[in-house]
Design an enzyme around this catalytic site. Sequence first.
Site, PDB file in Angstrom:
ATOM      1  N   HIS A 186       8.170   3.110   8.389  1.00 20.31           N
ATOM      2  CA  HIS A 186       7.483   3.810   9.475  1.00 20.31           C
ATOM      3  C   HIS A 186       8.335   3.831  10.737  1.00 20.31           C
ATOM      4  CE1 HIS A 186       5.405  -0.196  10.703  1.00 20.31           C
ATOM      5  NE2 HIS A 186       6.111   0.146  11.755  1.00 20.31           N
TER       6      HIS A 186
ATOM      7  N   ASP B 135       8.300  -0.665   5.789  1.00 19.88           N
ATOM      8  CA  ASP B 135       7.804   0.389   4.896  1.00 19.88           C
ATOM      9  C   ASP B 135       8.315   1.775   5.319  1.00 19.88           C
ATOM     10  OD1 ASP B 135       6.334   0.912   7.174  1.00 19.88           O
ATOM     11  OD2 ASP B 135       4.362   0.712   6.234  1.00 19.88           O
TER      12      ASP B 135
ATOM     13  N   GLU C  96       2.838   5.765   9.421  1.00 19.79           N
ATOM     14  CA  GLU C  96       2.905   5.084   8.136  1.00 19.79           C
ATOM     15  C   GLU C  96       3.221   6.075   7.013  1.00 19.79           C
ATOM     16  OE1 GLU C  96       3.137   2.046   8.178  1.00 19.79           O
ATOM     17  OE2 GLU C  96       1.449   0.935   8.999  1.00 19.79           O
TER      18      GLU C  96
ATOM     19  N   ASP D 125       3.454   4.005  20.900  1.00 18.08           N
ATOM     20  CA  ASP D 125       2.214   3.756  20.174  1.00 18.08           C
ATOM     21  C   ASP D 125       1.412   2.653  20.838  1.00 18.08           C
ATOM     22  OD1 ASP D 125       4.048   1.780  19.528  1.00 18.08           O
ATOM     23  OD2 ASP D 125       4.232   2.358  17.433  1.00 18.08           O
TER      24      ASP D 125
HETATM   25  C1  GLP Z   1       6.057  -1.965  14.821  1.00 13.19           C
HETATM   26  C2  GLP Z   1       6.108  -0.809  15.846  1.00 13.19           C
HETATM   27  C3  GLP Z   1       7.318   0.047  15.633  1.00 13.19           C
HETATM   28  C4  GLP Z   1       8.486  -0.853  15.348  1.00 13.19           C
HETATM   29  C5  GLP Z   1       8.331  -1.507  14.004  1.00 13.19           C
HETATM   30  C6  GLP Z   1       9.392  -2.551  13.688  1.00 13.19           C
HETATM   31  O1  GLP Z   1       4.897  -2.051  14.120  1.00 13.19           O
HETATM   32  N1  GLP Z   1       4.949   0.005  15.962  1.00 13.19           N
HETATM   33  O2  GLP Z   1       7.536   0.870  16.762  1.00 13.19           O
HETATM   34  O3  GLP Z   1       9.671  -0.119  15.333  1.00 13.19           O
HETATM   35  O4  GLP Z   1       7.038  -1.972  13.807  1.00 13.19           O
HETATM   36  O5  GLP Z   1       9.216  -3.699  14.436  1.00 13.19           O
HETATM   37  P1  GLP Z   1      10.335  -4.798  14.593  1.00 13.19           P
HETATM   38  O6  GLP Z   1      11.388  -4.197  15.452  1.00 13.19           O
HETATM   39  O7  GLP Z   1       9.659  -5.958  15.270  1.00 13.19           O
HETATM   40  O8  GLP Z   1      10.813  -5.125  13.240  1.00 13.19           O
END
Ligand code: GLP
Length: 261
Positions: free
Chosen positions: A138, A136, A143, A67
Amino acid sequence: MEVIVMQDEAERVGLVADRIAGLLAAKPHAVLGLATGSSPLPVYRELIRRYEAGALSFRGASAFTLDEYVGLAEDHPERYRHVIEREFTSHVDLDPAAVAGPDGTAADLPAACAAYEEQIRAAGGVDLQILGIGSDGHIAFNEPGSSFASRTRIKTLTAQTRADNARFFGGDADAVPHHCLTQGLGTVMEARHIVLLATGTEKAEAVHQMIEGPVSALWPATILQHHPHVTVLLDRAAASRLLLADYYREVFAGKPDWQGI
Ligand code: GLP
């Protein structure tokens, strides 16, 4: 879905790095799916360590990120293109031209999304996708409410995700873009093996829903219950809401070593 609860970070990371090493040994032109966020960072550090020790090479491999934010300047350090380069790809022998991500700066965003889908397809699809999970539920930036059939497209981030990611923007949620491009759930589901990492109590509910909840667009990661090869690596805090935690431990303890993940 294989659920592995391991408190020791080095052990969790070792399992993933061994799997990636095995993949690259069997298929030097493997296609890796890379995630940003903090969860995969220990894996990237271990892969860099093994590369520097001469134990691993990414020379023939290619990589796709999940992304990208929309609306950040080309040189903004939090563009995922820069993040993945800074945290991982620039430290190993992956050809920079073989690392791709959705182009959040494109004038024609839908065309950029379609081109990205085509690029993944042309590369033969993702062999191993590393994933994190949002609080949440995702995955990538899909989302709640995302279609299970979705492909790479523009999405609007939830207030929760923008608050969660504010830590990368000097603590200022208002500095986090509202929009992003993300591989769709349908895109992610085509990866041949998905390895999802989650730690900490703030992920416990999303992890519980993903593994044990009803499959629902309200918790997008639940789609992974329909994937034939998903490995979930958790610390105790992220596993703290799992109803069948004892069973998952028993399964893993009894697993023959040759099986790997
Ligand atoms: C982000 C990314 C995701 C990631 C998630 C968790 O917003 N777009 O790909 O897996 O949120 O992030 P983290 O590993 O820092 O908790």
